[in-house]
Scaffold this motif. Structure first.
Motif, mmCIF file in Angstrom:
data_model
loop_
_atom_site.group_PDB
_atom_site.id
_atom_site.type_symbol
_atom_site.label_atom_id
_atom_site.label_comp_id
_atom_site.label_asym_id
_atom_site.label_seq_id
_atom_site.Cartn_x
_atom_site.Cartn_y
_atom_site.Cartn_z
ATOM 1 N N ILE A 60 0.304 -1.172 -0.106
ATOM 2 C CA ILE A 60 -0.303 0.357 -0.211
ATOM 3 C C ILE A 60 0.960 1.124 0.124
ATOM 4 C CG2 ILE A 60 -1.804 1.604 1.377
ATOM 5 C CD1 ILE A 60 -2.668 -1.031 2.291
ATOM 6 N N ALA A 61 2.307 1.239 0.922
ATOM 7 C CA ALA A 61 2.665 2.272 0.772
ATOM 8 C C ALA A 61 3.317 2.898 -0.062
ATOM 9 C CB ALA A 61 4.008 2.188 1.727
ATOM 10 N N MET A 62 4.275 1.613 -1.014
ATOM 11 C CA MET A 62 4.558 1.672 -2.427
ATOM 12 C C MET A 62 3.188 2.637 -3.816
ATOM 13 S SD MET A 62 7.021 -1.296 -2.606
ATOM 14 C CE MET A 62 7.475 -1.122 -4.498
ATOM 15 N N ALA A 63 2.886 1.911 -3.336
ATOM 16 C CA ALA A 63 1.238 2.375 -4.345
ATOM 17 C C ALA A 63 0.786 3.898 -3.906
ATOM 18 C CB ALA A 63 -0.257 1.505 -4.397
ATOM 19 N N ILE A 64 0.585 4.318 -2.417
ATOM 20 C CA ILE A 64 0.786 5.723 -2.294
ATOM 21 C C ILE A 64 1.811 6.831 -2.846
ATOM 22 C CG2 ILE A 64 0.041 7.231 -0.324
ATOM 23 C CD1 ILE A 64 -0.753 5.214 1.062
ATOM 24 N N SER A 65 3.010 6.430 -2.527
ATOM 25 C CA SER A 65 3.674 6.994 -2.465
ATOM 26 C C SER A 65 3.920 7.130 -4.372
ATOM 27 C CB SER A 65 5.089 6.329 -2.815
ATOM 28 O OG SER A 65 6.271 7.455 -3.324
ATOM 29 N N GLY A 66 3.668 5.773 -5.450
ATOM 30 C CA GLY A 66 3.917 5.770 -7.378
ATOM 31 C C GLY A 66 2.592 6.899 -6.951
ATOM 32 N N HIS A 67 1.236 6.980 -6.607
ATOM 33 C CA HIS A 67 0.389 7.623 -7.090
ATOM 34 C C HIS A 67 0.774 9.116 -6.474
ATOM 35 C CE1 HIS A 67 -3.703 8.555 -7.399
ATOM 36 N NE2 HIS A 67 -4.168 9.200 -6.910
ATOM 37 N N LEU A 68 1.247 9.795 -5.721
ATOM 38 C CA LEU A 68 1.356 11.191 -5.437
ATOM 39 C C LEU A 68 3.055 11.566 -6.143
ATOM 40 C CD1 LEU A 68 1.322 10.627 -1.492
ATOM 41 C CD2 LEU A 68 -0.703 11.452 -3.210
ATOM 42 N N GLY A 69 3.148 11.135 -6.972
ATOM 43 C CA GLY A 69 4.820 10.917 -7.496
ATOM 44 C C GLY A 69 5.980 11.290 -7.099
ATOM 45 N N GLY A 70 5.786 10.398 -5.887
ATOM 46 C CA GLY A 70 6.915 9.842 -4.480
ATOM 47 C C GLY A 70 8.072 8.178 -5.758
ATOM 48 N N ILE A 71 8.456 7.987 -4.495
ATOM 49 C CA ILE A 71 9.514 7.065 -5.270
ATOM 50 C C ILE A 71 8.941 5.561 -4.334
ATOM 51 C CG2 ILE A 71 11.960 6.546 -5.139
ATOM 52 C CD1 ILE A 71 12.622 9.543 -4.954
ATOM 53 N N PRO A 72 8.191 4.397 -4.415
ATOM 54 C CA PRO A 72 8.285 3.536 -4.387
ATOM 55 C C PRO A 72 9.326 2.624 -3.631
ATOM 56 C CG PRO A 72 7.041 3.626 -6.607
ATOM 57 C CD PRO A 72 7.963 4.647 -6.360
ATOM 58 N N ALA A 73 10.096 2.087 -4.097
ATOM 59 C CA ALA A 73 11.859 1.812 -4.011
ATOM 60 C C ALA A 73 12.089 2.550 -2.648
ATOM 61 C CB ALA A 73 12.353 1.359 -4.845
ATOM 62 N N MET A 74 12.342 3.437 -2.559
ATOM 63 C CA MET A 74 12.220 4.055 -1.786
ATOM 64 C C MET A 74 11.410 4.634 -0.510
ATOM 65 S SD MET A 74 13.616 8.221 -1.202
ATOM 66 C CE MET A 74 15.623 7.495 -1.745
ATOM 67 N N ALA A 75 10.322 4.452 -0.358
ATOM 68 C CA ALA A 75 9.495 4.233 0.142
ATOM 69 C C ALA A 75 9.469 2.602 1.024
ATOM 70 C CB ALA A 75 7.908 3.937 -0.298
ATOM 71 N N SER A 76 9.170 2.016 0.811
ATOM 72 C CA SER A 76 9.588 0.457 0.969
ATOM 73 C C SER A 76 10.759 0.420 2.047
ATOM 74 C CB SER A 76 9.991 -0.609 -0.441
ATOM 75 O OG SER A 76 11.238 -0.282 -0.452
ATOM 76 N N VAL A 77 11.459 0.879 1.638
ATOM 77 C CA VAL A 77 12.577 0.900 2.995
ATOM 78 C C VAL A 77 12.265 2.104 4.139
ATOM 79 C CG1 VAL A 77 15.222 2.129 3.435
ATOM 80 C CG2 VAL A 77 14.282 1.859 0.919
ATOM 81 N N GLY A 78 11.381 3.416 4.215
ATOM 82 C CA GLY A 78 10.901 3.554 4.948
ATOM 83 C C GLY A 78 9.723 2.956 5.746
ATOM 84 N N VAL A 79 9.546 2.272 4.804
ATOM 85 C CA VAL A 79 8.426 1.003 5.546
ATOM 86 C C VAL A 79 9.232 0.247 6.788
ATOM 87 C CG1 VAL A 79 6.646 -1.048 5.430
ATOM 88 C CG2 VAL A 79 6.603 1.738 4.349
ATOM 89 N N VAL A 80 9.997 -0.025 5.959
ATOM 90 C CA VAL A 80 11.123 -1.372 6.922
ATOM 91 C C VAL A 80 11.697 -0.722 7.501
ATOM 92 C CG1 VAL A 80 12.884 -3.054 6.382
ATOM 93 C CG2 VAL A 80 12.022 -2.979 4.922
ATOM 94 N N ILE A 81 11.740 0.225 7.750
ATOM 95 C CA ILE A 81 12.754 1.037 8.942
ATOM 96 C C ILE A 81 11.617 1.437 10.831
ATOM 97 C CG2 ILE A 81 13.533 3.027 9.773
ATOM 98 C CD1 ILE A 81 15.258 3.318 7.129
ATOM 99 N N ALA A 82 10.452 1.292 9.851
ATOM 100 C CA ALA A 82 9.456 2.013 10.568
ATOM 101 C C ALA A 82 8.919 0.409 10.815
ATOM 102 C CB ALA A 82 8.548 2.479 10.273
ATOM 103 N N GLY A 83 8.956 -0.192 10.713
ATOM 104 C CA GLY A 83 8.485 -1.922 11.012
ATOM 105 C C GLY A 83 9.053 -2.258 12.651
ATOM 106 N N VAL A 84 11.136 -2.605 11.228
ATOM 107 C CA VAL A 84 11.897 -2.672 12.965
ATOM 108 C C VAL A 84 11.694 -2.372 13.481
ATOM 109 C CG1 VAL A 84 14.501 -2.905 12.547
ATOM 110 C CG2 VAL A 84 13.179 -3.694 10.837
#
Length: 227
Positions: free
Chosen positions: A129-153
């Motif tokens: 979902i994070a990657m989809a949101i980021s891509g829709h807003l013009g962000g960088i999905p791959a980088m968004a996944s890194v942020g998700v992992v950091i928050a999760g860990v």
């Protein structure tokens, strides 16, 4: 041959699971141990990250399918949700908006470009979902996944400990707090401590994903209106 990396990932997870059963460590939970094992193996045999990701494609492709699977916790807990739906909806909505505002607002305050702001806003929802949101807003999905992992860990390692130190004893409260901030990774780690809390955590991560998907464009434009 290259898809053997998927088997490596699965083997690393089961090895981490066995180690965690012996250690019973909050800091070294199964997910964190799996990451450490994979990093160690890849460094030892000098495998480039790009090769590992390509070989792990079968598991990576399951992330999209996992969005559908997130509906299962909602179905299983319909009776509990029906009883406390107002409180659960209010808390998850507040948590979703707060997470997006604080992450996006901090990035904006530090002078980040719009694509970076769009990328970090979705750090507290599950990865697909994070990657989809980021891509829709013009962000960088791959980088968004890194942020998700950091928050999760972070949530998986210290989330439960911090909430207990704050004298929060309610399984429902702990679960919703972890699920709203540390999504699936935090939920999986929480299952090792409190099954009831992990149930509510799964509810929170699903609802926060839905709410963030709906409100992310509004929050993104609101940040730039205020700025």
């Amino acid at each position: 041959m290259i898809y053997l990396y998927s088997l490596l990932t699965i083997a690393s997870f089961f090895l981490a699971l066995q180690i965690n059963k012996r250690l019973k460590s909050v800091l070294l939970n199964t997910f964190v141990l799996t990451v450490f094992i994979l990093i160690g193996v890849l460094l030892l045999v000098n495998v480039p990250y790009e090769h590992y990701m390509a070989g792990n494609a079968p598991l990576n492709n399951l992330m999209t399918v996992s969005i559908v699977a997130l509906a299962l916790p909602l179905y299983e807990q319909l009776r509990q949700i029906a009883t406390f739906w107002k409180s659960i909806l209010f808390v998850t909505t507040f948590a979703s908006i707060t997470a997006m505002l604080t992450a996006g607002g901090l990035a904006l305050w530090l002078g980040a470009n719009p694509d970076i702001v769009a990328t970090v806003m979705s750090k507290s929802v599950t990865m697909p979902i994070a990657m989809a949101i980021s891509g829709h807003l013009g962000g960088i999905p791959a980088m968004a996944s890194v942020g998700v992992v950091i928050a999760g860990v972070q949530g998986a390692v210290v989330g439960y400990v911090i909430l207990r130190k704050l004298r929060l004893t309610s399984s429902e409260g702990i679960g919703i707090a972890v699920g709203a901030t540390s999504h699936a990774i935090g939920t999986a780690a929480l299952m090792e401590h409190d099954v009831k809390a992990s149930t509510y955590s799964s509810i929170a991560l699903v609802l926060c994903g839905i709410i963030s998907s709906i409100l992310a464009p509004l929050v993104f434009h609101l940040l730039y209106m205020v700025a």
